[in-house]
Structure formats: C-alpha cells, structure tokens
Design an enzyme around this catalytic site. Structure first.
Site, PDB file in Angstrom:
ATOM      1  N   LYS A   1     -15.887   0.094  -3.021  1.00  0.00           N
ATOM      2  CA  LYS A   1     -16.107   0.978  -1.881  1.00  0.00           C
ATOM      3  C   LYS A   1     -17.425   0.653  -1.196  1.00  0.00           C
ATOM      4  O   LYS A   1     -18.124  -0.282  -1.576  1.00  0.00           O
ATOM      5  CB  LYS A   1     -16.025   2.431  -2.337  1.00  0.00           C
ATOM      6  CG  LYS A   1     -14.688   2.760  -3.047  1.00  0.00           C
ATOM      7  CD  LYS A   1     -14.382   4.211  -3.073  1.00  0.00           C
ATOM      8  CE  LYS A   1     -13.918   4.671  -1.706  1.00  0.00           C
ATOM      9  NZ  LYS A   1     -13.512   6.100  -1.708  1.00  0.00           N
TER      10      LYS A   1
ATOM     11  N   LYS B   1      -9.632  12.890  -6.341  1.00  0.00           N
ATOM     12  CA  LYS B   1     -10.220  14.170  -5.924  1.00  0.00           C
ATOM     13  C   LYS B   1      -9.401  15.307  -6.521  1.00  0.00           C
ATOM     14  O   LYS B   1      -8.552  15.912  -5.863  1.00  0.00           O
ATOM     15  CB  LYS B   1     -10.274  14.256  -4.398  1.00  0.00           C
ATOM     16  CG  LYS B   1     -11.205  13.220  -3.781  1.00  0.00           C
ATOM     17  CD  LYS B   1     -11.199  13.295  -2.268  1.00  0.00           C
ATOM     18  CE  LYS B   1     -12.117  12.239  -1.665  1.00  0.00           C
ATOM     19  NZ  LYS B   1     -12.101  12.249  -0.182  1.00  0.00           N
TER      20      LYS B   1
ATOM     21  N   ASP C   1     -10.516   2.119   5.802  1.00  0.00           N
ATOM     22  CA  ASP C   1     -11.178   3.422   5.752  1.00  0.00           C
ATOM     23  C   ASP C   1     -11.504   3.942   7.144  1.00  0.00           C
ATOM     24  O   ASP C   1     -12.188   3.283   7.931  1.00  0.00           O
ATOM     25  CB  ASP C   1     -12.467   3.301   4.933  1.00  0.00           C
ATOM     26  CG  ASP C   1     -13.148   4.646   4.732  1.00  0.00           C
ATOM     27  OD1 ASP C   1     -12.450   5.608   4.359  1.00  0.00           O
ATOM     28  OD2 ASP C   1     -14.372   4.728   4.945  1.00  0.00           O
TER      29      ASP C   1
END
Length: 284
Positions: free
Chosen positions: A168, A136, A218
C-alpha cells in the site's frame, strides 16, 4: 453448518454468554420466573434481510438449555421478507430469557453485514465484477464478519496479514516507489501473489514490469479506471477500491475492473431488526 473453518463455536458462545451473565447469572429471571416454567418463542425479522448466524443464535439457547427444542425456519444466506420466522423455540423460560440478548446481538450484527453486502452485490449484477470485503472488521470478530459477507454474496479478500502480499501507499513511501516495492516483495519469495496499490496511471507499467501479480486501483474515478483497464489489457486482475458507495459502485463496475473491495460492508453495516416474541407453556 456453513460456519467459518476452524471457528470455535462452543468457545465463542461461552465467551459471549460469560460477558452477559457475569458471575451471578440472570438475577432478574431467577427472581421472577419459576424454575420449571417453559416458554415457546418465535424469532422473526421486522425487515427484509439476508440471514447470517442462524446456527450461532441457536447455539446460545442450547448452551443454557440442552433440551430446548429448536426449529430453524431459515438458513444462512437466505433472503427473507419482513415478518419471516427464523427460529421457533420451546424450552426453559429462564434459559431462553438469559440467552436471548446474546443470540439476538449476534444474529442482528451478522445479518446486518449480509444484508448490506447483498445490496452491493445486487447493484453490480450483470457486470461481471466481483465484490470483495476487506480487513475492516470488528476486532475479534473477523472470521464471523467475513463469514457474513460471504452469506451476502461477497468473496473474502485477505483474512490476515500473512495470507496475501498487499503493498500500500505507506509501503511505497518507505521503499521509494512502486517498482522497488514490488521488486522487494517478489525477491522475498513468499509463495504468495503480490498485489500493489496504485493511484496514478503512470504507476501501472512500472508495477507490471517489476512483476506485480495484481493491481489495486485506489480512489480512481470511472474515467481513470477505464484507462487503467485499457492499459493493463487483461495482463493482471484489477481491483478498484476507495470510498465506494451503493450510489457509485455500478459505475465503477461498468469500467471493466475484475473486483471492487468495499470496507463499509463489514465496518459500517447497521444491525437489522430481529425480535424474539414469547408465549407461555402451562405446566401440566
């Protein structure tokens, strides 16, 4: 100079100066400042910071005035107090004014990342957990943003999509589950470690049985992370991620995970307050 490997400093400086100077150059300085005028200047910070990009900042001034005299008073990675002098300069007044904004923008942005990163690193000091950055980053500035994160004390995660396998949730949805996604990734024989994202404890054993080399936990709360650490029992490294803040990171680190990745250190770090204060050298 501890800049990123294979970073094209000259190319970066040329591109950034070109964006600021345009085709006509600094028309204001040319109209108001004598061609032979010289300035002295000090670049200083108005707040406590971790420095990142000091050599890049100096390169902007050298690009427009090869004879500029520069004294670096801080190095990348240094933690300095408010009021600290980072650079001292002496050279062409026009060149210094023309390079100022490009130098400051770069140094303020990168030092902002390094400064925020250091706050996260300090927050987990003593836990044994390592802070990681993410992809990011500002488009076109990834190498520099991740360099700044290193200066703040983080370790770099993937630089690009081709230097790590990270499965993911969307990959899992297409493949039909954790086990099948990991199986396919291992069968591809990329030579890279396979990391897979899990958001439930019951996904852990299928991921490990399929050969996962690392797990990304996560958006798990501390209780879930502690349970994940217990279940895995050191078989693979564990990385916590998702919505991590300065207020929550220590409680996550204290669960025993190996890594915590934080997107906001590169995505949302505010620029720090650095200024260039001028004096005038009278021509003899």
């Amino acid at each position: 100079m501890a800049l990123p490997e294979n970073f094209d400093l000259d190319g970066f400086v040329k591109q950034v100066l070109g964006e600021d100077l345009g085709k006509g150059g600094d028309v204001t300085s040319a109209a108001t400042i004598a061609a032979d005028a010289r300035f002295t200047a000090e670049m200083n910070t108005r707040q406590p910071i971790v420095v990142a990009g000091i050599d890049i900042a100096a390169a902007f001034f050298r690009a427009l005035d090869p004879k500029v005299e520069i004294e670096a008073r801080a190095a990348d990675g240094d933690q300095v107090a408010a009021g600290a002098v980072l650079l001292r300069l002496s050279g062409s007044a026009r060149a210094m004014l023309s390079a100022e904004r490009s130098a400051l923008n770069t140094l303020q942005h990168l030092s902002g990342i390094a400064t925020l990163t250091r706050q996260y690193v300090d927050a987990i000091e003593g836990t044994g957990t390592v802070l990681l950055d993410t992809r990011k980053t500002i488009p076109g500035l990834r190498a520099l943003d991740k360099f700044a994160a290193r200066m703040g004390g983080a370790q770099n995660h993937r630089m690009r999509l081709d230097d790590g396998v990270l499965i993911k949730d969307n990959h899992l949805a297409v493949c039909g589950g954790v086990a099948e996604a990991v199986r396919r990734a291992k069968a591809a024989n990329t030579g890279l470690q396979v990391q897979v994202e899990v958001d439930r404890i019951d996904q852990i054993e299928p991921a490990l049985a399929a050969g996962a080399d690392r797990l990304l936990l996560d958006n798990m709360d501390p209780a879930q992370l502690r349970e994940a650490v217990r279940v895995v029992a050191g078989r693979v490294p564990l990385e916590a991620s998702g919505g991590v803040t300065l207020q929550t990171i220590r409680s996550l680190a204290e669960t025993g995970v190996n890594f915590i990745s934080v997107g906001r250190i590169t995505q949302s770090a505010p620029a720090v307050d650095i200024a260039l204060d001028y004096g005038i050298q009278r021509q003899q």
